[in-house]
Design a protein around this motif. Structure first.
Motif, PDB file in Angstrom:
ATOM      1  N   MET A   1      49.710 116.356  20.033  1.00 12.94           N
ATOM      2  CA  MET A   1      49.311 117.663  19.505  1.00 12.94           C
ATOM      3  C   MET A   1      47.966 117.545  18.799  1.00 12.94           C
ATOM      4  SD  MET A   1      51.365 120.100  16.822  1.00 12.94           S
ATOM      5  CE  MET A   1      50.646 121.620  16.246  1.00 12.94           C
ATOM      6  N   ARG A   2      47.033 118.428  19.126  1.00 23.11           N
ATOM      7  CA  ARG A   2      45.699 118.361  18.568  1.00 23.11           C
ATOM      8  C   ARG A   2      45.697 118.846  17.119  1.00 23.11           C
ATOM      9  NH1 ARG A   2      40.215 120.692  21.406  1.00 23.11           N
ATOM     10  NH2 ARG A   2      38.765 119.994  19.784  1.00 23.11           N
ATOM     11  N   HIS A   3      44.964 118.105  16.259  1.00 22.61           N
ATOM     12  CA  HIS A   3      44.868 118.480  14.860  1.00 22.61           C
ATOM     13  C   HIS A   3      44.062 119.764  14.697  1.00 22.61           C
ATOM     14  CE1 HIS A   3      45.732 114.318  12.856  1.00 22.61           C
ATOM     15  NE2 HIS A   3      46.636 114.659  13.759  1.00 22.61           N
ATOM     16  N   ALA A   4      44.390 120.516  13.637  1.00 23.43           N
ATOM     17  CA  ALA A   4      43.570 121.666  13.275  1.00 23.43           C
ATOM     18  C   ALA A   4      42.213 121.163  12.796  1.00 23.43           C
ATOM     19  CB  ALA A   4      44.262 122.468  12.171  1.00 23.43           C
ATOM     20  N   SER A   5      41.215 122.036  12.866  1.00 24.00           N
ATOM     21  CA  SER A   5      39.879 121.633  12.438  1.00 24.00           C
ATOM     22  C   SER A   5      39.830 121.463  10.926  1.00 24.00           C
ATOM     23  CB  SER A   5      38.851 122.685  12.878  1.00 24.00           C
ATOM     24  OG  SER A   5      39.112 123.921  12.234  1.00 24.00           O
ATOM     25  N   LEU A   6      38.845 120.696  10.488  1.00 23.48           N
ATOM     26  CA  LEU A   6      38.618 120.513   9.064  1.00 23.48           C
ATOM     27  C   LEU A   6      37.862 121.705   8.511  1.00 23.48           C
ATOM     28  CD1 LEU A   6      37.534 116.785   9.254  1.00 23.48           C
ATOM     29  CD2 LEU A   6      39.441 117.604   7.852  1.00 23.48           C
ATOM     30  N   GLN A   7      38.244 122.121   7.308  1.00 25.49           N
ATOM     31  CA  GLN A   7      37.519 123.187   6.605  1.00 25.49           C
ATOM     32  C   GLN A   7      36.947 122.616   5.313  1.00 25.49           C
ATOM     33  OE1 GLN A   7      41.114 124.200   7.289  1.00 25.49           O
ATOM     34  NE2 GLN A   7      40.307 124.488   9.346  1.00 25.49           N
ATOM     35  N   PHE A   8      35.692 123.008   5.030  1.00 24.55           N
ATOM     36  CA  PHE A   8      34.995 122.464   3.879  1.00 24.55           C
ATOM     37  C   PHE A   8      34.471 123.600   2.995  1.00 24.55           C
ATOM     38  CE2 PHE A   8      34.379 119.606   7.482  1.00 24.55           C
ATOM     39  CZ  PHE A   8      34.805 118.388   6.967  1.00 24.55           C
ATOM     40  N   ALA A   9      34.423 123.335   1.695  1.00 30.22           N
ATOM     41  CA  ALA A   9      33.854 124.292   0.752  1.00 30.22           C
ATOM     42  C   ALA A   9      33.045 123.526  -0.284  1.00 30.22           C
ATOM     43  CB  ALA A   9      34.954 125.106   0.060  1.00 30.22           C
ATOM     44  N   ILE A  10      31.787 123.956  -0.490  1.00 32.39           N
ATOM     45  CA  ILE A  10      30.913 123.307  -1.476  1.00 32.39           C
ATOM     46  C   ILE A  10      30.310 124.316  -2.454  1.00 32.39           C
ATOM     47  CG2 ILE A  10      30.353 121.327  -0.029  1.00 32.39           C
ATOM     48  CD1 ILE A  10      27.724 122.684   0.713  1.00 32.39           C
ATOM     49  N   LEU A  11      30.619 125.603  -2.300  1.00 32.32           N
ATOM     50  CA  LEU A  11      30.122 126.621  -3.238  1.00 32.32           C
ATOM     51  C   LEU A  11      31.066 126.675  -4.435  1.00 32.32           C
ATOM     52  CD1 LEU A  11      29.029 129.377  -0.709  1.00 32.32           C
ATOM     53  CD2 LEU A  11      27.655 127.562  -1.752  1.00 32.32           C
ATOM     54  N   GLY A  12      31.061 125.581  -5.176  1.00 32.74           N
ATOM     55  CA  GLY A  12      32.013 125.327  -6.251  1.00 32.74           C
ATOM     56  C   GLY A  12      32.392 123.854  -6.143  1.00 32.74           C
ATOM     57  N   PRO A  13      33.501 123.442  -6.708  1.00 35.94           N
ATOM     58  CA  PRO A  13      33.951 122.056  -6.512  1.00 35.94           C
ATOM     59  C   PRO A  13      34.195 121.775  -5.027  1.00 35.94           C
ATOM     60  CG  PRO A  13      35.164 123.117  -8.298  1.00 35.94           C
ATOM     61  CD  PRO A  13      34.382 124.196  -7.618  1.00 35.94           C
ATOM     62  N   LEU A  14      33.971 120.528  -4.629  1.00 35.51           N
ATOM     63  CA  LEU A  14      34.216 120.143  -3.239  1.00 35.51           C
ATOM     64  C   LEU A  14      35.675 120.358  -2.877  1.00 35.51           C
ATOM     65  CD1 LEU A  14      33.179 118.708  -0.626  1.00 35.51           C
ATOM     66  CD2 LEU A  14      33.939 116.562  -1.680  1.00 35.51           C
ATOM     67  N   ALA A 101      30.754 127.825  11.701  1.00 35.56           N
ATOM     68  CA  ALA A 101      30.425 128.676  10.544  1.00 35.56           C
ATOM     69  C   ALA A 101      31.659 129.036   9.739  1.00 35.56           C
ATOM     70  CB  ALA A 101      29.710 129.944  11.018  1.00 35.56           C
ATOM     71  N   ASP A 102      32.776 129.268  10.409  1.00 42.78           N
ATOM     72  CA  ASP A 102      33.993 129.665   9.692  1.00 42.78           C
ATOM     73  C   ASP A 102      34.663 128.496   8.977  1.00 42.78           C
ATOM     74  OD1 ASP A 102      33.764 132.323  10.340  1.00 42.78           O
ATOM     75  OD2 ASP A 102      35.075 132.200  12.091  1.00 42.78           O
ATOM     76  N   ASP A 103      34.185 127.273   9.217  1.00 38.38           N
ATOM     77  CA  ASP A 103      34.808 126.098   8.618  1.00 38.38           C
ATOM     78  C   ASP A 103      34.015 125.520   7.448  1.00 38.38           C
ATOM     79  OD1 ASP A 103      36.976 126.194  10.320  1.00 38.38           O
ATOM     80  OD2 ASP A 103      36.031 124.900  11.825  1.00 38.38           O
ATOM     81  N   LEU A 104      32.917 126.177   7.051  1.00 33.47           N
ATOM     82  CA  LEU A 104      32.132 125.743   5.893  1.00 33.47           C
ATOM     83  C   LEU A 104      31.675 126.977   5.138  1.00 33.47           C
ATOM     84  CD1 LEU A 104      30.608 123.715   4.142  1.00 33.47           C
ATOM     85  CD2 LEU A 104      28.748 123.748   5.821  1.00 33.47           C
ATOM     86  N   ASP A 105      32.018 127.062   3.864  1.00 29.29           N
ATOM     87  CA  ASP A 105      31.706 128.264   3.102  1.00 29.29           C
ATOM     88  C   ASP A 105      30.208 128.556   3.038  1.00 29.29           C
ATOM     89  OD1 ASP A 105      31.151 126.142   1.370  1.00 29.29           O
ATOM     90  OD2 ASP A 105      32.250 126.975  -0.339  1.00 29.29           O
ATOM     91  N   LEU A 106      29.364 127.533   2.970  1.00 32.09           N
ATOM     92  CA  LEU A 106      27.924 127.770   2.903  1.00 32.09           C
ATOM     93  C   LEU A 106      27.413 128.439   4.167  1.00 32.09           C
ATOM     94  CD1 LEU A 106      25.206 127.431   1.491  1.00 32.09           C
ATOM     95  CD2 LEU A 106      25.057 125.124   2.469  1.00 32.09           C
ATOM     96  N   LEU A 107      27.885 127.996   5.334  1.00 32.37           N
ATOM     97  CA  LEU A 107      27.473 128.619   6.587  1.00 32.37           C
ATOM     98  C   LEU A 107      27.999 130.041   6.689  1.00 32.37           C
ATOM     99  CD1 LEU A 107      27.931 125.725   9.186  1.00 32.37           C
ATOM    100  CD2 LEU A 107      25.830 126.475   8.047  1.00 32.37           C
ATOM    101  N   ARG A 108      29.238 130.240   6.279  1.00 27.12           N
ATOM    102  CA  ARG A 108      29.816 131.584   6.301  1.00 27.12           C
ATOM    103  C   ARG A 108      29.051 132.515   5.363  1.00 27.12           C
ATOM    104  NH1 ARG A 108      31.799 135.642   8.964  1.00 27.12           N
ATOM    105  NH2 ARG A 108      33.315 136.898   7.820  1.00 27.12           N
ATOM    106  N   LEU A 136      29.478 136.905  -1.724  1.00 30.24           N
ATOM    107  CA  LEU A 136      29.511 136.410  -3.106  1.00 30.24           C
ATOM    108  C   LEU A 136      30.912 135.951  -3.504  1.00 30.24           C
ATOM    109  CD1 LEU A 136      27.149 139.107  -4.594  1.00 30.24           C
ATOM    110  CD2 LEU A 136      26.675 136.647  -4.521  1.00 30.24           C
ATOM    111  N   GLY A 137      31.921 136.517  -2.868  1.00 27.35           N
ATOM    112  CA  GLY A 137      33.295 136.124  -3.157  1.00 27.35           C
ATOM    113  C   GLY A 137      33.628 134.710  -2.705  1.00 27.35           C
ATOM    114  N   LEU A 138      32.758 134.121  -1.886  1.00 29.00           N
ATOM    115  CA  LEU A 138      32.980 132.741  -1.439  1.00 29.00           C
ATOM    116  C   LEU A 138      32.638 131.722  -2.522  1.00 29.00           C
ATOM    117  CD1 LEU A 138      31.511 132.978   2.178  1.00 29.00           C
ATOM    118  CD2 LEU A 138      33.922 132.856   1.552  1.00 29.00           C
ATOM    119  N   TRP A 139      31.882 132.157  -3.514  1.00 29.33           N
ATOM    120  CA  TRP A 139      31.504 131.243  -4.597  1.00 29.33           C
ATOM    121  C   TRP A 139      32.658 131.088  -5.570  1.00 29.33           C
ATOM    122  CZ3 TRP A 139      26.604 128.873  -5.617  1.00 29.33           C
ATOM    123  CH2 TRP A 139      25.651 129.103  -4.625  1.00 29.33           C
TER     124      TRP A 139
END
Length: 270
Positions: A1-14, A101-108, A136-139
């Protein structure tokens, strides 16, 4: 079974997740590498630049081999490449992280700002306001808030912070143009208290208060920010805010229209 993609957020704590479940990256150097790659997502980051972030030009003798070890360990922590393509890839001269783009808050965030600009171009203020609110809500706080790298904080965070302020100012300009002054007063109050040097926020709050029939509160806001600037920094308020103060004092009719002082502030403020 294929893993789900990784999601990252840096607009705040990692924050790193896979399928909604958090992945903890504890090692400081792995966090620095990951943050550096994410800031240049989908572009190659030279090994020399990564080493600078890690060691501030005081490279150990085996710096390149050590970097390779840290990247390999980071890949293991992320489960990168298990049952799917690698997210962190080796490229000639360095590394890149491949992220949608949907997997990194900065790109989104930047994608939403681009959409907001297009809405502005066609005069869709309501759509622009909605997109700016979403962006702005992504921050979740200060960008890279928990990354222990002086060079990242020095070189990258100020630019990200200015991006945030530009979007924030534009959002409140649009809200004022839409007549949403009552809805933004509380948020503007908090921001002015937190960022008293941002005179444009003070001006936007003054306009919102004035339009809510709170002339005295608008004048108090000016007095408070003026006192902070003078007492703590030895500065006087700028010409734009002084002009706005006089307009509130005299109940200038321009303050009640969508083409009033907030448009002037938007044109003249950086």
């Amino acid at each position: 079974m294929r893993h789900a993609s990784l999601q990252f957020a840096i607009l705040g704590p990692l924050d790193v997740r896979r399928g909604g479940r958090p992945i903890v990256v504890n090692a400081a150097k792995q966090r620095i590498i990951l943050a550096t790659l994410l800031l240049s997502a989908n572009r190659v980051v030279l090994a020399e630049d990564l080493m600078e972030r890690l060691w501030q030009y005081r490279f150990p003798r085996d710096a390149r081999a050590s970097l390779q070890t840290h990247v390999a360990r980071l890949r293991r922590v992320l489960g990168d490449g298990h049952d799917g393509p690698q997210t962190i890839r080796t490229s000639p001269g360095g590394y890149l992280i491949r992220v949608a783009a949907d997997d990194l808050d900065l790109l989104r965030y930047r994608c939403l700002l681009d959409q907001a600009c297009r809405a502005e171009t066609v005069g869709d203020l309501a759509g622009e306001a909605r997109l700016l609110r979403e962006a702005l809500g992504l921050w979740r706080g200060a960008a890279l808030a928990d990354i222990a790298s002086d060079s990242l904080i020095r070189d990258e965070v100020p630019q990200l912070t200015e991006e945030w302020f530009r979007a924030l100012h534009r959002r409140f300009d649009v809200e004022l143009a839409l007549g949403n002054h009552a809805e933004i007063v509380a948020t503007l109050r908090r921001l002015v208290l937190k960022h008293p040097l941002r005179e444009r926020l003070c001006g936007q709050l003054m306009i919102a208060l004035f339009r809510c029939g709170q002339q005295v509160e608008a004048l108090k806001t000016y007095a408070s920010v003026s006192a902070v600037l003078r007492q703590e920094y030895g500065l006087d308020v700028g010409d734009e805010l002084s002009d706005l103060h006089r307009a509130v004092l005299t109940r200038d009719p321009a303050l009640a229209t969508e083409h009033g002082w907030h448009r002037s502030l938007a044109r003249r403020a950086p």
